[in-house]
Design a protein around this motif. Structure first.
Motif, mmCIF file in Angstrom:
data_model
loop_
_atom_site.group_PDB
_atom_site.id
_atom_site.type_symbol
_atom_site.label_atom_id
_atom_site.label_comp_id
_atom_site.label_asym_id
_atom_site.label_seq_id
_atom_site.Cartn_x
_atom_site.Cartn_y
_atom_site.Cartn_z
ATOM 1 N N THR A 95 34.810 -18.715 13.092
ATOM 2 C CA THR A 95 34.732 -17.677 12.068
ATOM 3 C C THR A 95 36.004 -16.842 12.009
ATOM 4 O O THR A 95 36.479 -16.470 10.924
ATOM 5 N N TRP A 96 36.571 -16.556 13.153
ATOM 6 C CA TRP A 96 37.725 -15.661 13.239
ATOM 7 C C TRP A 96 39.036 -16.388 13.523
ATOM 8 O O TRP A 96 40.032 -15.762 13.894
ATOM 9 N N GLU A 97 39.062 -17.691 13.316
ATOM 10 C CA GLU A 97 40.270 -18.468 13.637
ATOM 11 C C GLU A 97 41.491 -17.994 12.872
ATOM 12 O O GLU A 97 42.595 -17.863 13.427
ATOM 13 N N ASP A 98 41.339 -17.699 11.559
ATOM 14 C CA ASP A 98 42.491 -17.269 10.761
ATOM 15 C C ASP A 98 43.091 -15.986 11.316
ATOM 16 O O ASP A 98 44.322 -15.829 11.380
ATOM 17 N N ALA B 170 23.231 -21.439 28.891
ATOM 18 C CA ALA B 170 24.643 -21.816 28.821
ATOM 19 C C ALA B 170 24.965 -22.503 27.499
ATOM 20 O O ALA B 170 25.994 -22.224 26.864
ATOM 21 N N ARG B 171 24.084 -23.383 27.046
ATOM 22 C CA ARG B 171 24.333 -24.078 25.781
ATOM 23 C C ARG B 171 24.303 -23.115 24.604
ATOM 24 O O ARG B 171 25.113 -23.219 23.673
ATOM 25 N N ALA B 172 23.365 -22.170 24.630
ATOM 26 C CA ALA B 172 23.309 -21.176 23.560
ATOM 27 C C ALA B 172 24.570 -20.326 23.542
ATOM 28 O O ALA B 172 25.123 -20.019 22.465
ATOM 29 N N LYS B 173 25.052 -19.940 24.718
ATOM 30 C CA LYS B 173 26.277 -19.138 24.800
ATOM 31 C C LYS B 173 27.476 -19.928 24.282
ATOM 32 O O LYS B 173 28.287 -19.405 23.503
ATOM 33 N N HIS B 174 27.606 -21.182 24.699
ATOM 34 C CA HIS B 174 28.738 -21.991 24.251
ATOM 35 C C HIS B 174 28.720 -22.174 22.735
ATOM 36 O O HIS B 174 29.760 -22.104 22.070
ATOM 37 N N ALA B 175 27.550 -22.411 22.176
ATOM 38 C CA ALA B 175 27.440 -22.586 20.734
ATOM 39 C C ALA B 175 27.844 -21.311 19.996
ATOM 40 O O ALA B 175 28.552 -21.358 18.981
ATOM 41 N N ALA B 176 27.418 -20.157 20.513
ATOM 42 C CA ALA B 176 27.767 -18.882 19.883
ATOM 43 C C ALA B 176 29.262 -18.616 19.960
ATOM 44 O O ALA B 176 29.871 -18.133 18.994
ATOM 45 N N VAL B 177 29.863 -18.935 21.089
ATOM 46 C CA VAL B 177 31.302 -18.727 21.251
ATOM 47 C C VAL B 177 32.084 -19.631 20.298
ATOM 48 O O VAL B 177 33.036 -19.188 19.637
ATOM 49 N N GLU B 178 31.697 -20.888 20.214
ATOM 50 C CA GLU B 178 32.383 -21.820 19.315
ATOM 51 C C GLU B 178 32.277 -21.349 17.864
ATOM 52 O O GLU B 178 33.249 -21.397 17.107
ATOM 53 N N ALA B 179 31.083 -20.894 17.471
ATOM 54 C CA ALA B 179 30.897 -20.422 16.097
ATOM 55 C C ALA B 179 31.760 -19.198 15.810
ATOM 56 O O ALA B 179 32.368 -19.081 14.738
ATOM 57 N N GLU B 180 31.827 -18.287 16.762
ATOM 58 C CA GLU B 180 32.636 -17.082 16.565
ATOM 59 C C GLU B 180 34.120 -17.407 16.511
ATOM 60 O O GLU B 180 34.868 -16.824 15.701
ATOM 61 N N ILE B 181 34.568 -18.325 17.350
ATOM 62 C CA ILE B 181 35.975 -18.751 17.318
ATOM 63 C C ILE B 181 36.322 -19.309 15.939
ATOM 64 O O ILE B 181 37.374 -18.984 15.357
#
Length: 280
Positions: A264-267, A251-262
């Motif tokens: 990266t693609w925020e703009d 779960a922690r690995a998934k949350h970290a990956a999701v946060e990083a992707e968000i």
């Protein structure tokens, strides 16, 4: 204060461990099985076993009605535990396999909850526990349809919580990792026949890991049962609970990956809003 439970799927695994733990402290359990009798010894009048196939909507309604009757008109805890897994490549799964999986793992719990809610609301206090899976929060290869079913149950739980919390009904989605039960046996797992090529490094690798894990899982079902007793007794139980160190890691690995992707693609994400109109 003793509690009255309704638990689906008490013949084995976590459902069996939970039923035993509740009975051991003096609670009353109405549990369901598909066939046979669960290996439980209980004080007379404390355990009631009902035959139920959770893909049968009419049978679910009758079982819930009977559970309330057997419990003297009140159920304190409803646990949706009955279910099974489907492993294999997504493109190898048949329509029949997918439909039966969702009928059991999603529509079964939905129908149990729908049948019980009018009386749970009337009580003004109750708990609903939906047993999902870490696969429903951090999926891996070879479990796409199982993950989809558990994702659905997670989403149902999150929305239901917002609907019924003001009415005194508290809801928790419990996502176990790998526990030392017979979940990986033919009783609880279906395997789609592998036909598609090219999946050796993903589906094949994951399937081999599942096979080698049987009997070696870190999770203790009796400890998991005691954890569930704690959350149903807690005045403010969690909406989401992980069980097992492997579930926590995933779960922690998934949350970290999701946060990083968000990030990266925020703009690009915010670029789809209407542009602000300058005041004239």
């Amino acid at each position: 204060m003793t509690k009255h439970w309704f638990i689906t799927g008490i013949s084995r695994g976590l459902g069996l461990a939970l039923a035993k733990a509740a009975l051991a402290r003096g609670d009353t359990v109405v549990g369901t099985v598909r066939s046979g009798a669960p290996p439980i010894e209980a004080e007379a009048g404390k355990l009631h076993v009902l035959m139920l196939d959770v893909t049968d909507g009419a049978a679910i309604t009758a079982a819930v009605d009977e559970a309330f009757r057997l419990a003297g008109g009140r159920l304190d805890v409803v646990v949706n535990n009955a279910g099974y897994g489907l492993l294999g490549a997504l493109e190898d799964a048949t329509d029949a396999e997918a439909e039966r999986l969702f009928a059991t793992d999603v529509f079964g719990p939905f129908k149990v909850i729908r049948a019980a809610l009018p009386r749970l609301r009337a009580q003004g206090e109750a708990r609903i526990v939906n047993i999902t899976s870490i696969a429903g929060r951090a999926p891996g290869a070879a479990s796409a349809l199982y993950a989809a079913a558990k994702y659905a149950l997670e989403g149902l739980t999150a929305s239901l919580h917002q609907e019924v919390a003001p009415l005194g009904v508290k809801v928790t989605a419990v996502a176990p990792g790998a526990f030392r039960t017979d979940f990986l046996s033919a009783h609880s797992i279906r395997l789609s026949e592998t036909r598609a090529e090219g999946y050796g490094g993903t589906v094949g690798k994951a399937s081999h890991a599942f096979s080698s894990m049987a009997g070696q899982q870190r999770g203790d079902p009796d400890r998991a049962a005691r954890a569930l007793l704690r959350i149903v007794d807690a005045p403010d139980p969690p909406l989401n609970l992980l069980l097992g160190s492997d579930a926590l890691r995933r779960a922690r690995a998934k949350h970290a990956a999701v946060e990083a992707e968000i990030d990266t693609w925020e703009d690009l994400t915010i670029s789809t809003d209407f542009p602000e109109v300058e005041a004239r």
